[in-house]
Design a protein around this motif. Structure first.
Motif, mmCIF file in Angstrom:
data_model
loop_
_atom_site.group_PDB
_atom_site.id
_atom_site.type_symbol
_atom_site.label_atom_id
_atom_site.label_comp_id
_atom_site.label_asym_id
_atom_site.label_seq_id
_atom_site.Cartn_x
_atom_site.Cartn_y
_atom_site.Cartn_z
ATOM 1 N N ARG A 290 45.493 43.340 36.861
ATOM 2 C CA ARG A 290 44.062 43.187 36.585
ATOM 3 C C ARG A 290 43.489 44.413 35.877
ATOM 4 O O ARG A 290 42.446 44.341 35.254
ATOM 5 C CB ARG A 290 43.283 42.917 37.882
ATOM 6 C CG ARG A 290 43.571 41.558 38.494
ATOM 7 C CD ARG A 290 43.130 40.400 37.586
ATOM 8 N NE ARG A 290 43.563 39.130 38.103
ATOM 9 C CZ ARG A 290 44.763 38.586 37.874
ATOM 10 N NH1 ARG A 290 45.632 39.192 37.063
ATOM 11 N NH2 ARG A 290 45.107 37.446 38.403
ATOM 12 N N THR A 291 44.165 45.563 36.037
ATOM 13 C CA THR A 291 43.719 46.759 35.319
ATOM 14 C C THR A 291 44.908 47.350 34.574
ATOM 15 O O THR A 291 45.988 47.501 35.151
ATOM 16 C CB THR A 291 43.157 47.815 36.289
ATOM 17 O OG1 THR A 291 42.115 47.207 37.052
ATOM 18 C CG2 THR A 291 42.597 49.011 35.556
ATOM 19 N N VAL A 292 44.683 47.656 33.299
ATOM 20 C CA VAL A 292 45.743 48.260 32.497
ATOM 21 C C VAL A 292 45.244 49.618 32.002
ATOM 22 O O VAL A 292 44.141 49.719 31.472
ATOM 23 C CB VAL A 292 46.104 47.376 31.275
ATOM 24 C CG1 VAL A 292 47.194 48.022 30.437
ATOM 25 C CG2 VAL A 292 46.528 45.978 31.719
ATOM 26 N N LEU A 293 46.075 50.623 32.207
ATOM 27 C CA LEU A 293 45.780 51.928 31.611
ATOM 28 C C LEU A 293 46.830 52.167 30.545
ATOM 29 O O LEU A 293 48.024 52.140 30.824
ATOM 30 C CB LEU A 293 45.837 53.042 32.671
ATOM 31 C CG LEU A 293 45.745 54.470 32.114
ATOM 32 C CD1 LEU A 293 44.374 54.740 31.494
ATOM 33 C CD2 LEU A 293 46.025 55.508 33.189
ATOM 34 N N ASP A 294 46.363 52.382 29.328
ATOM 35 C CA ASP A 294 47.296 52.631 28.236
ATOM 36 C C ASP A 294 46.992 54.008 27.666
ATOM 37 O O ASP A 294 45.905 54.225 27.147
ATOM 38 C CB ASP A 294 47.115 51.544 27.162
ATOM 39 C CG ASP A 294 47.818 51.899 25.866
ATOM 40 O OD1 ASP A 294 48.982 52.338 25.938
ATOM 41 O OD2 ASP A 294 47.208 51.759 24.791
ATOM 42 N N ILE A 295 47.935 54.916 27.800
ATOM 43 C CA ILE A 295 47.742 56.229 27.156
ATOM 44 C C ILE A 295 48.683 56.290 25.964
ATOM 45 O O ILE A 295 49.902 56.307 26.106
ATOM 46 C CB ILE A 295 47.987 57.410 28.118
ATOM 47 C CG1 ILE A 295 47.153 57.253 29.403
ATOM 48 C CG2 ILE A 295 47.635 58.722 27.427
ATOM 49 C CD1 ILE A 295 47.172 58.448 30.327
ATOM 50 N N GLY A 296 48.093 56.262 24.806
ATOM 51 C CA GLY A 296 48.882 56.275 23.574
ATOM 52 C C GLY A 296 48.810 57.628 22.900
ATOM 53 O O GLY A 296 48.393 58.615 23.502
ATOM 54 N N GLY A 400 35.162 50.184 35.154
ATOM 55 C CA GLY A 400 35.017 49.324 36.324
ATOM 56 C C GLY A 400 36.029 49.589 37.415
ATOM 57 O O GLY A 400 36.165 48.791 38.341
ATOM 58 N N GLY A 401 36.783 50.669 37.296
ATOM 59 C CA GLY A 401 37.715 51.052 38.364
ATOM 60 C C GLY A 401 39.038 50.321 38.292
ATOM 61 O O GLY A 401 39.309 49.584 37.345
ATOM 62 N N VAL A 402 39.870 50.560 39.299
ATOM 63 C CA VAL A 402 41.199 49.948 39.313
ATOM 64 C C VAL A 402 41.198 48.758 40.262
ATOM 65 O O VAL A 402 40.792 48.865 41.415
ATOM 66 C CB VAL A 402 42.277 50.958 39.749
ATOM 67 C CG1 VAL A 402 43.631 50.273 39.885
ATOM 68 C CG2 VAL A 402 42.377 52.095 38.752
ATOM 69 N N LYS A 403 41.645 47.658 39.725
ATOM 70 C CA LYS A 403 41.768 46.455 40.556
ATOM 71 C C LYS A 403 43.247 46.174 40.738
ATOM 72 O O LYS A 403 44.064 46.540 39.899
ATOM 73 C CB LYS A 403 41.064 45.283 39.877
ATOM 74 C CG LYS A 403 39.571 45.535 39.730
ATOM 75 C CD LYS A 403 38.866 44.400 39.023
ATOM 76 C CE LYS A 403 37.413 44.734 38.802
ATOM 77 N NZ LYS A 403 37.106 45.216 37.458
ATOM 78 N N ASN A 404 43.575 45.531 41.788
ATOM 79 C CA ASN A 404 44.964 45.205 42.079
ATOM 80 C C ASN A 404 45.432 44.055 41.178
ATOM 81 O O ASN A 404 44.727 43.070 41.070
ATOM 82 C CB ASN A 404 45.062 44.781 43.555
ATOM 83 C CG ASN A 404 46.460 44.940 44.076
ATOM 84 O OD1 ASN A 404 47.317 45.499 43.416
ATOM 85 N ND2 ASN A 404 46.692 44.418 45.258
#
Lengths: 474, 433
Positions: A290-296, A400-404
């Motif tokens: 539900r939450t994706v963090l992409d560090i490019g 919106g924060g981190v969702k599971n």
């Protein structure tokens, strides 16, 4: 006939491509650095993915006749590694020629001496690289041509003597970019056969029995136990190569994404935002994401997705790349380390130094100050890694924060220290939730693009006017 | 073709009104007119006119200078005089303009203020701004009207009385002293009657975005529509005439089924309907707008067009209670509403105008607007399940507008909207198709 779909993610530092089949399964991956030229980078990444896809087809064929055996997997891994060496070697030959030509065009009075030193360097690094590829599996480590060769070259230059330092470094800087910009074509069949021969030599003299409980030894022992085990594999391979080498990999549709996407000669509906692609790719691999963090390389994106893998909102860093891959590159240069060394060294820290600067350049001066004050390098590095993740966390908060479940993608996810801080901070802030980090994390954007390519094609199908969307997974 | 002529008519009317005001300002001192510097939010146009003064709006000068590409030099000038990099760029643009001779956006010299009237203090920068101006114009009269913030989400009788008291004791006596004119309540009432009429018209105009396609863009074109009502013409017959003409033109567009007019002609296809929160970027206004209309995005409502007054919810100036009415007007500015009120107002816009999405343009140097914006966005997203987008730029500092960054984010946002729209359509389709 089978159909394949290609996704190309032209990032600011690396270009990735993924080929999928009609079931959204990855059959090929390709990656190269983007430093030189977007167009060439896209072509190289695509070619790489096609070679990789041929290997997948080969594995399938061998699997059909030989069954799923662990030593088979090992053999194919070795083969791909040696194949990569073959590719590397051809580009290296080209670089050697270019280096010599560059030095010959110099107007230095001691040109002949420089040339002689250059040839000594080349003769020294050639066997080193050969050894690292064949016996240390360098080809499986996702390193780029430039990085491998420059590390070795620079190492030798520093051994040669200061009067040659400047011209030799200049020669390299002038030669590497045109070499990278050159499309080198390989004959797949020839290269595989060549690789099989190299492997035959490698396996001669391998142990027949497992020693020291080493898993690696076990595979090699297994491969060699019946003596003709690998020969059987090689034989079966040869049988299939002919067909696979000539088999068309029909790309039914392709979609481009990433920073350079607008430069791709694709129609408008085949160019997709990297935000959508990363989310879609990450969701395909981990359907509960539900939450994706992409560090490019140049930016950090916090993306929220729904149960269909569709983006509901996103946030990106603005105006500053502190906290992205480029920042790590800059820090590596500051310390004279390679990018791969940063994470492990940061992990050896005894404490984290506080780094205040959110600006790449100022962080550089902070680092110098800390070193002057006698701070340990690993502690500074740990502080820098922590600072990067803190910035990413504030971006996540804004989105919106981190969702599971939480999925971490992008090239920076390969850095173990970053990974550690991400895991710690996500858990501390948002509690105990599922965190997904995949070995293919760097390919998520390209995978998403390929999946869009597979769906886009259906827009043109006579009975379906609209693109198909993914079925809910739950 | 007829509609083309009419469209030009309202534009010509507005152009004449504004040119007239700047001409009057240029000749103010020669004609013995007194000049009142004030701000758009909470502006007391009717009261200023009652004392026969001319208004000057520093933030309007700043934005007009930005649109004319003059703001960069003014900001540089202000920074040279030790004005910090991070403060409101409207302030620096204005101060820079002052330091360079106070030549207004039309090229005419602006008169010095006789009065600095601060009637809205929700933005505390405004207070410092006038403090700065007071140092430059030491002989000017400063009038401070304290407007209570709607912290509890409503205007109480006590708040109104508190303000009316200030009118009686502070504002009116000082304006009488400066202008030499005795306060005439009947005159004020007449202006308020006309204000009410303009407010009715502008509400009807912004309500036309309920139509599909929307005949107007309520943000990029909306900033032109709010010109007359915000900059000193509220309370005049000219403003009423302008809004009547504009409304007639829009009605014709609706009958012809036409979409909004953009700088490159009519928008052919309305793909997305959006509500936008936050001021626009003025230095690259056309480029910024282009990103939207190129993608078929029309803004059906914006909070920015309400900074000069929130009329959507039915509030109007009331000639029967003139001073109370002025007090309420000041308290009822968009940025004087508390966050839940703003969320309610924006939610109402999203629902009533059938918006597909909500975009925040967060202004780097405007704390007044930016504070709470993210929280509002999150609440709207959760409450209405509407896709939200966030971009950052600045008011009048061209250094803070990154075209490629904004375009990249908006492109991603529009692709996201497209996906969501497609999903909705598919969900509404019979399953066997």
């Amino acid at each position: 006939m089978k159909k394949y779909y290609l996704g190309i993610d032209l990032g600011s530092t690396t270009s990735k491509s993924v080929i999928i089949n009609e079931k959204d399964e990855i059959v090929g991956r390709g990656i190269t650095n983007t430093r030189a030229n977007y167009k060439i980078a896209a072509d190289i990444a695509r070619e790489e993915a096609i070679y990789d896809a041929r290997f997948t087809l080969l594995e399938e064929k061998i699997g059909e006749s030989q069954g799923k055996r662990p030593e088979l997997k090992k053999y194919m891994e070795d083969l791909k590694n040696v194949f990569k060496y073959g590719q590397f070697k051809r580009r290296m030959d080209s670089l050697e020629k270019m280096l010599i030509q560059t030095v010959e065009n110099f107007s230095h009075p001691n040109k002949a001496d420089i040339l002689e030193k250059l040839k000594i360097i080349i003769e020294k690094i050639r066997p080193q690289i050969h050894h690292e590829f064949i016996y240390e599996m360098l080809g499986t480590k996702n390193q780029f041509f430039r990085d491998i060769v420059s590390e070795k070259y620079n190492g030798e230059v520093s051994n040669i003597g200061s009067e040659f330092y400047e011209p030799l470094i200049l020669a390299f800087d002038k030669s590497i970019t045109p070499t990278e910009n050159e499309m080198v074509s390989y004959n797949f069949k020839e290269l595989v056969i060549e690789s099989i021969k190299i492997l035959d030599e490698k396996y001669q003299g391998l142990a027949d029995t497992q020693g020291n409980n080493n898993k690696e030894d076990w595979y090699y022992a297994e491969l060699n136990t019946t003596k003709d085990n690998y020969e059987t594999l090689a034989y079966t391979l040869r049988q299939h190569i002919e067909a696979i080498a000539d088999e068309e990999i029909p790309i039914a549709n392709m979609v481009g994404t990433g920073y350079g996407r607008a430069l791709l000669p694709f129609p408008e509906d085949c160019i997709k935002s990297e935000i959508l692609c990363h989310a879609f790719g990450a969701h395909a691999v981990f359907p509960n994401t539900r939450t994706v963090l992409d560090i490019g390389g140049q930016d950090t994106k916090a993306i929220q997705v729904d149960s269909y893998g569709l983006v509901t909102s996103f946030h990106m860093n603005d105006r500053c790349a502190a906290g992205c891959g480029r920042y790590l590159g800059y820090i590596a240069d500051e310390f004279g380390l390679s990018l791969n060394e940063l994470g492990p060294e940061a992990l050896s820290a005894t404490r984290e130094t506080t780094i205040c600067s959110t600006c790449t350049v100022f962080a550089g001066s902070e680092v110098k100050e800390l070193l002057n004050n006698g701070e340990e390098r690993p502690n500074i590095l740990a502080g820098l890694h922590k600072a990067i993740v803190q910035r990413a966390m504030s971006l996540i908060a804004r989105s919106g924060g981190v969702k599971n479940e939480f999925t971490f993608t992008g090239g920076v996810a390969r850095n173990q220290a970053i990974l550690k801080y991400v895991k710690d901070m996500v858990a501390n802030t948002y509690g105990n939730l599922t965190m997904n980090i995949h070995t293919d994390s760097i390919f998520m954007g390209a995978l998403g693009a390929a999946m869009f390519a597979r769906r886009n094609i259906q827009v043109n199908l006579p009975k379906a006017q609209k693109s198909e969307v993914r079925e809910p997974v739950e | 073709m007829k509609s083309e002529v009419k469209k030009e008519n309202s534009m010509i009317l507005q152009k004449e009104m504004i040119e007239g005001l700047f001409n009057d300002l240029a000749n103010a001192k020669a004609n013995g007119r007194k000049v009142c510097y004030t701000f758009v939010p909470g502006n007391l146009s009717e009261l200023i006119r009652t004392f026969d003064m001319l208004p000057v709006y520093p933030e309007i000068n700043a934005l007009q200078n930005a649109m004319r590409k003059k703001s960069a030099a003014y900001i540089k000038e202000a920074e040279k005089h030790a004005h910090s990099e991070d403060v409101c760029t409207y302030v620096k643009c204005d101060v820079g303009m002052l330091l360079k001779g106070n030549i207004g956006p039309t090229g005419q010299k602006l008169p010095e203020p006789d009065v600095l009237l601060l009637s809205y203090t929700g933005c505390f920068t405004f207070m410092k701004w006038f403090e700065t101006l007071k140092r430059e114009y030491p002989d000017t009269t400063v009038i401070m009207l304290h407007t209570p913030y709607q912290e509890n989400g409503k205007m109480t009788p006590e708040m109104t009385q508190y303000m009316v008291k200030q009118f009686h004791e502070e504002v009116i006596p000082k304006m009488e002293a400066v202008s030499g004119i005795k306060f005439d309540e009947e005159k004020l009432k007449k202006h308020l009657e006309l204000s009410k009429e303009s407010e009715d018209w502008i509400t009807k105009i912004f309500d036309t975005t309920k139509h599909r396609p929307s005949p107007i863009d309520a943000y990029f074109a909306g900033v032109y529509y709010i010109g007359p009502i915000n900059i000193g013409f509220r309370g005049t017959q000219e403003a009423v005439d302008y809004y009547k003409a504009l409304y007639a033109e829009i009605q014709e567009r609706i009958q012809l089924g036409l979409g909004p007019v953009t700088p490159e002609g009519e928008m052919s296809e309305e793909k997305y309907r959006l509500v936008v929160e936050g001021p626009p970027n003025w230095t690259s206004f056309r480029e910024f707008w282009k990103i939207f209309y190129d993608m078929g995005a029309v803004i059906v409502a914006s909070s920015y067009t309400k900074v000069g007054g929130v009329y959507d919810l039915g509030w109007r100036h009331n000639p029967e209670k003139p001073l109370e009415s002025l007090a309420e007007y000041c308290m009822n500015c968009y940025t004087n509403l508390n966050l839940p009120q703003r969320v309610d107002l924006l939610s109402k816009c999203i629902a009533e105008y059938g918006a597909d999405g909500y975009v925040t343009n967060s202004i780097k140097s405007c704390n007044s607007f930016s504070a709470g914006q993210l929280a509002m966005m999150r609440e709207i997203e959760d409450k209405l399940e509407v896709p939200v987008g966030f971009i950052e730029s600045d008011l009048v500092d061209p250094r803070y507008f990154s075209y490629s960054n904004i375009k990249n984010r908006l492109e991603s946002y529009f692709q996201m909207l497209a996906q969501r729209k497609m999903m909705k359509e598919l969900a509404n389709q019979p399953s066997n198709t």
